[in-house]
Design a protein around this motif. Sequence first.
Motif, PDB file in Angstrom:
ATOM      1  N   ASP A  98       4.772   4.798   6.192  1.00 41.74           N
ATOM      2  CA  ASP A  98       4.158   3.975   7.230  1.00 41.74           C
ATOM      3  C   ASP A  98       5.201   3.219   8.065  1.00 41.74           C
ATOM      4  O   ASP A  98       5.449   3.549   9.223  1.00 41.74           O
ATOM      5  CB  ASP A  98       3.164   3.003   6.570  1.00 41.74           C
ATOM      6  CG  ASP A  98       2.185   2.407   7.552  1.00 41.74           C
ATOM      7  OD1 ASP A  98       2.333   2.676   8.761  1.00 41.74           O
ATOM      8  OD2 ASP A  98       1.270   1.671   7.133  1.00 41.74           O
ATOM      9  N   GLU A 139      -2.031   3.828   1.673  1.00 39.16           N
ATOM     10  CA  GLU A 139      -1.783   4.302   3.051  1.00 39.16           C
ATOM     11  C   GLU A 139      -1.767   5.838   3.082  1.00 39.16           C
ATOM     12  O   GLU A 139      -2.146   6.457   4.073  1.00 39.16           O
ATOM     13  CB  GLU A 139      -0.450   3.764   3.595  1.00 39.16           C
ATOM     14  CG  GLU A 139      -0.306   2.243   3.602  1.00 39.16           C
ATOM     15  CD  GLU A 139      -1.109   1.520   4.698  1.00 39.16           C
ATOM     16  OE1 GLU A 139      -1.764   2.191   5.517  1.00 39.16           O
ATOM     17  OE2 GLU A 139      -1.072   0.266   4.695  1.00 39.16           O
ATOM     18  N   HIS A 167      -8.214  -1.337   7.710  1.00 40.00           N
ATOM     19  CA  HIS A 167      -7.408  -2.548   7.895  1.00 40.00           C
ATOM     20  C   HIS A 167      -8.196  -3.724   8.459  1.00 40.00           C
ATOM     21  O   HIS A 167      -7.729  -4.856   8.400  1.00 40.00           O
ATOM     22  CB  HIS A 167      -6.193  -2.252   8.783  1.00 40.00           C
ATOM     23  CG  HIS A 167      -5.087  -1.538   8.037  1.00 40.00           C
ATOM     24  ND1 HIS A 167      -5.258  -0.292   7.481  1.00 40.00           N
ATOM     25  CD2 HIS A 167      -3.807  -1.911   7.737  1.00 40.00           C
ATOM     26  CE1 HIS A 167      -4.125   0.082   6.885  1.00 40.00           C
ATOM     27  NE2 HIS A 167      -3.238  -0.889   7.021  1.00 40.00           N
ATOM     28  N   HIS A 174      -0.772  -5.530  -0.048  1.00 45.11           N
ATOM     29  CA  HIS A 174      -1.355  -4.974   1.167  1.00 45.11           C
ATOM     30  C   HIS A 174      -2.217  -3.730   0.881  1.00 45.11           C
ATOM     31  O   HIS A 174      -3.359  -3.647   1.309  1.00 45.11           O
ATOM     32  CB  HIS A 174      -0.232  -4.641   2.154  1.00 45.11           C
ATOM     33  CG  HIS A 174      -0.703  -3.997   3.412  1.00 45.11           C
ATOM     34  ND1 HIS A 174      -1.393  -4.693   4.380  1.00 45.11           N
ATOM     35  CD2 HIS A 174      -0.616  -2.711   3.853  1.00 45.11           C
ATOM     36  CE1 HIS A 174      -1.700  -3.863   5.373  1.00 45.11           C
ATOM     37  NE2 HIS A 174      -1.235  -2.659   5.079  1.00 45.11           N
ATOM     38  N   VAL A 226      -6.129  -2.887   1.496  1.00 41.43           N
ATOM     39  CA  VAL A 226      -6.532  -1.785   2.377  1.00 41.43           C
ATOM     40  C   VAL A 226      -7.471  -0.813   1.637  1.00 41.43           C
ATOM     41  O   VAL A 226      -8.426  -0.296   2.215  1.00 41.43           O
ATOM     42  CB  VAL A 226      -5.291  -1.039   2.926  1.00 41.43           C
ATOM     43  CG1 VAL A 226      -5.668   0.274   3.601  1.00 41.43           C
ATOM     44  CG2 VAL A 226      -4.542  -1.940   3.906  1.00 41.43           C
TER      45      VAL A 226
HETATM   46 ZN   LIG Z   1      -1.286  -0.914   6.231  1.00 42.57          ZN
END
Ligand SMILES: [Zn+2]
Length: 347
Positions: free
Chosen positions: A122, A170, A228, A247, A251
């Motif tokens: 990412d 992700e 998100h 994070h 997510v």
């Molecule tokens: Zn992210």
Amino acid sequence: MEHTIAFSLEDLKEHLNEQQYSSVFVLVDENTHTHCLTPFHLALNDSVEYEVLEVPAGESSKSIEIAYQLWQAMIDLHADRKSCLINLGGGMITDLGGFIASTFKRGISFIHVPTTVLSMVDASIGGKTGVNLEHLKNQVGTFAQPQFVVADPIWLSTLSPSEIRSGFAEIIKHGLISPTDYLDACLNTELTNEGVGKLIKGSIEIKMTIVQEDPFEQNVRKALNFGHTAGHAYEALSHQAKTPVLHGDAVAWGMRVALSLSQMKSGFPVAKAHEIDRFLQTHYGEFKPSFSPKQLWELMLSDKKNEGGEVKFVLLSAPGHPVVNQTVTFKEFEEALDQLLHNHEEA
Ligand SMILES: [Zn+2]
Ligand SMILES: NC(=O)c1ccc[n+]([C@@H]2O[C@H](COP(=O)([O-])OP(=O)(O)OC[C@H]3O[C@@H](n4cnc5c(N)ncnc54)[C@H](O)[C@@H]3O)[C@@H](O)[C@H]2O)c1
């Protein structure tokens, strides 16, 4: 995009030999200094000399004060316009290093060597750099492409299982928004270093394809925000409450909410939604709603990506078919949360 992606440090050595930079700097944080600098040095096999710049680990180093110190250090060490900065670390280091390199003397070359799953798939792809201003994320930054990115899975061995799991979210997101059979590969992967390592190349390719089509996030790139909208709100509230979640964990929950809404509003197939929801629940656990729907909603309303008192989601009409800019009402959001609890009871 011009830059090259490689998957082994051997290729970096070749690149450095070809480019003949006037001087090379390597930016690390304390942890990547400990875990990554020696293997990095061995891989380069004394083929280049470099100066190491080190900052404390953690998001608070992504600041203008630290950027100032790094610019100053580079001047003291006689960096010039032909110098190169190698960013050896997670997303904090690649965002910070990309920012200082893209502004130093109006921009010098930089190379990302991402060392977390999240930064490989990412943060190091797509050209966004930046620093935070106090608690406001990524307020100052640039769009700037690195010369070269080396996403070598060797770094996974020193990451904690929770960092691997966070980055995996992700990867699953890329599977959900891309029209390939990559999603099935994700759903059949074990959450181990080896399993996740095998998915990295495909995940990078998906993000690259999307970013190439829409470098400045006018339309299709927005699909990368899948999960998100609610995820950021959960993450921010968890930090405010001093019970921070990673994070990717936030997510993963945000993707469950978005899937539930996709099923309600965009015709996402119910059986597939349940299968993915179960998968996410197995790996990321049940969301224990210590925050009320209203608290989450207030935060989503204030998100800079939403305007005019409306909350917009990225939804999916099917796996691989994102629909961006979908307005969701508070009532629908509450229903989606109820639905998640219901899914859980059935399971
Ligand atoms: Zn992210
Ligand atoms: N530019 C973008 O498009 C983009 C996209 C997503 C996220 N980001 C940014 O990325 C950052 C988060 O990235 P992150 O999760 O990689 O955070 P991070 O860089 O803070 O790394 C997480 C932790 O892992 C440690 N670490 C890194 N590599 C290691 C290794 N190989 N072994 C052991 N420890 C290691 C770090 O020192 C840190 O303590 C945020 O600042 C976020 O805003 C940017």
